[in-house]
Design a protein around this motif. Structure first.
Motif, PDB file in Angstrom:
ATOM      1  N   UNK A  48      -2.353  14.560   5.686  1.00 28.01           N
ATOM      2  CA  UNK A  48      -2.594  14.200   4.531  1.00 28.01           C
ATOM      3  C   UNK A  48      -1.415  12.685   4.377  1.00 28.01           C
ATOM      4  N   UNK A  49      -0.557  12.666   5.118  1.00 24.48           N
ATOM      5  CA  UNK A  49       0.392  11.646   5.086  1.00 24.48           C
ATOM      6  C   UNK A  49      -0.341  10.128   5.253  1.00 24.48           C
ATOM      7  N   UNK A  50      -1.240  10.357   6.206  1.00 19.80           N
ATOM      8  CA  UNK A  50      -2.113   8.980   6.526  1.00 19.80           C
ATOM      9  C   UNK A  50      -2.728   8.436   5.340  1.00 19.80           C
ATOM     10  N   UNK A  51      -3.797   9.601   4.899  1.00 19.04           N
ATOM     11  CA  UNK A  51      -4.306   8.995   3.618  1.00 19.04           C
ATOM     12  C   UNK A  51      -3.251   8.363   2.367  1.00 19.04           C
ATOM     13  N   UNK A  52      -2.421   9.085   2.440  1.00 17.67           N
ATOM     14  CA  UNK A  52      -1.409   8.713   1.340  1.00 17.67           C
ATOM     15  C   UNK A  52      -0.663   7.430   1.706  1.00 17.67           C
ATOM     16  N   UNK A  53      -0.462   7.138   2.845  1.00 16.16           N
ATOM     17  CA  UNK A  53       0.123   5.828   3.354  1.00 16.16           C
ATOM     18  C   UNK A  53      -0.693   4.771   2.961  1.00 16.16           C
ATOM     19  N   UNK A  54      -1.995   4.984   3.526  1.00 15.34           N
ATOM     20  CA  UNK A  54      -3.239   3.988   3.058  1.00 15.34           C
ATOM     21  C   UNK A  54      -3.080   3.693   1.561  1.00 15.34           C
ATOM     22  N   UNK A  55      -3.258   4.609   0.933  1.00 18.18           N
ATOM     23  CA  UNK A  55      -3.432   4.478  -0.651  1.00 18.18           C
ATOM     24  C   UNK A  55      -2.158   3.570  -1.099  1.00 18.18           C
ATOM     25  N   UNK A  56      -0.889   4.210  -0.702  1.00 18.87           N
ATOM     26  CA  UNK A  56       0.251   3.501  -1.159  1.00 18.87           C
ATOM     27  C   UNK A  56       0.366   1.985  -0.830  1.00 18.87           C
ATOM     28  N   UNK A  57      -0.159   1.702   0.229  1.00 17.65           N
ATOM     29  CA  UNK A  57      -0.168   0.288   0.737  1.00 17.65           C
ATOM     30  C   UNK A  57      -1.026  -0.712   0.028  1.00 17.65           C
ATOM     31  N   UNK A  58      -2.395   0.028  -0.310  1.00 18.18           N
ATOM     32  CA  UNK A  58      -3.461  -0.522  -0.992  1.00 18.18           C
ATOM     33  C   UNK A  58      -3.216  -0.609  -2.600  1.00 18.18           C
ATOM     34  N   UNK A  59      -2.060   0.251  -3.038  1.00 15.19           N
ATOM     35  CA  UNK A  59      -1.818   0.348  -4.561  1.00 15.19           C
ATOM     36  C   UNK A  59      -0.429  -0.161  -4.757  1.00 15.19           C
ATOM     37  N   UNK A  60       0.254  -0.839  -3.885  1.00  6.82           N
ATOM     38  CA  UNK A  60       1.608  -1.214  -3.982  1.00  6.82           C
ATOM     39  C   UNK A  60       2.081  -1.979  -5.218  1.00  6.82           C
ATOM     40  N   UNK A  61       1.224  -3.056  -5.595  1.00 12.95           N
ATOM     41  CA  UNK A  61       1.741  -3.634  -6.703  1.00 12.95           C
ATOM     42  C   UNK A  61       1.463  -2.809  -7.988  1.00 12.95           C
ATOM     43  N   UNK A  62       0.449  -2.085  -7.916  1.00  7.10           N
ATOM     44  CA  UNK A  62       0.491  -1.116  -9.076  1.00  7.10           C
ATOM     45  C   UNK A  62       1.438  -0.273  -9.323  1.00  7.10           C
ATOM     46  N   UNK A  63       1.893   0.280  -7.940  1.00 12.88           N
ATOM     47  CA  UNK A  63       3.030   1.096  -8.042  1.00 12.88           C
ATOM     48  C   UNK A  63       4.217   0.582  -8.689  1.00 12.88           C
ATOM     49  N   UNK A  64       4.603  -0.793  -8.117  1.00 10.29           N
ATOM     50  CA  UNK A  64       5.614  -1.526  -8.878  1.00 10.29           C
ATOM     51  C   UNK A  64       5.606  -1.566 -10.039  1.00 10.29           C
ATOM     52  N   UNK A  65       4.443  -2.205 -10.639  1.00  6.20           N
ATOM     53  CA  UNK A  65       4.449  -2.462 -11.918  1.00  6.20           C
ATOM     54  C   UNK A  65       4.553  -1.326 -13.060  1.00  6.20           C
ATOM     55  N   UNK A  66       3.944  -0.230 -12.585  1.00 10.11           N
ATOM     56  CA  UNK A  66       3.773   1.010 -13.544  1.00 10.11           C
ATOM     57  C   UNK A  66       4.639   2.074 -12.797  1.00 10.11           C
ATOM     58  N   UNK A  67       5.531   2.122 -11.879  1.00  9.19           N
ATOM     59  CA  UNK A  67       6.084   2.995 -11.279  1.00  9.19           C
ATOM     60  C   UNK A  67       5.200   4.422 -11.123  1.00  9.19           C
ATOM     61  N   UNK A  68       4.135   4.127 -10.466  1.00 10.59           N
ATOM     62  CA  UNK A  68       3.117   5.120 -10.143  1.00 10.59           C
ATOM     63  C   UNK A  68       3.138   5.891  -8.665  1.00 10.59           C
ATOM     64  N   UNK A  69       3.314   7.174  -8.867  1.00  9.71           N
ATOM     65  CA  UNK A  69       3.346   7.970  -7.738  1.00  9.71           C
ATOM     66  C   UNK A  69       1.970   8.333  -7.167  1.00  9.71           C
TER      67      UNK A  69
END
Length: 168
Positions: A129-150
């Motif tokens: 599951x770490x692979x899909x998690x890393x892929x989604x984190x990379x694609x959603x990076x700016x949203x993670x930064x803007x909204x502190x999304x996990x």
């Protein structure tokens, strides 16, 4: 997979809701949004399977399938977040009776922590599951930064423990 039995006040079954349909074609949504532990808003998407990133470049078909899969899920998370922000800002004048009253309670806006949760039913190996998690984190990076999304990726077993899916 059968999703949990959630309190009506804490869930918004976003996919195929009247609100989702009011936006017209082109707006994608997750299965549902769930208020968990009074301060976490989970955006939950469920899939039976997930392409393996280790063999995504084996051929053009696998590359396209991989790209389509993760682009679609990323779009669903972002569009769903935008839809909820519309609700919070009262930008839509659509009847919100499908949205749990605890989710629309203005008192929780400042403390909400957003979580994008992908449940992959047939993922047996938890380490995988770490692979899909890393892929989604990379694609959603700016949203993670803007909204502190996990970003959280679970298999069915973990989703049961997390309280999203009912135990078989």
């Amino acid at each position: 997979m059968e999703f949990g039995t959630f309190q009506k006040e804490k869930v918004f079954r976003m996919e195929d809701s009247r609100l989702q349909h009011s936006f017209g074609e082109g707006v994608k949504t997750v299965e549902f949004v769930l208020l968990k532990d009074r301060d976490k808003l989970l955006f939950v998407e469920a899939k039976k399977s997930c392409p393996n990133r280790d063999n995504r470049y084996e051929n053009k078909g696998k590359t396209e399938k991989f790209e389509e899969y993760f682009s679609d899920i990323s779009d669903k998370f972002v569009d769903s977040l935008q839809m909820m922000l519309n609700i919070f800002l009262d930008r839509r004048t659509v009847n919100l009776d499908e949205v749990g009253s605890h989710i629309t309670d203005e008192k929780i806006y400042s403390i909400l922590k957003f979580r994008f949760v992908l449940v992959v039913k047939n993922a047996v190996d938890i380490a995988w599951l770490a692979g899909p998690k890393e892929e989604l984190e990379a694609r959603l990076l700016r949203w993670k930064k803007l909204w502190n999304i996990e970003v959280i990726v679970l298999n069915e077993e973990l989703a049961v423990r997390y309280g999203i899916v009912l135990k078989k």
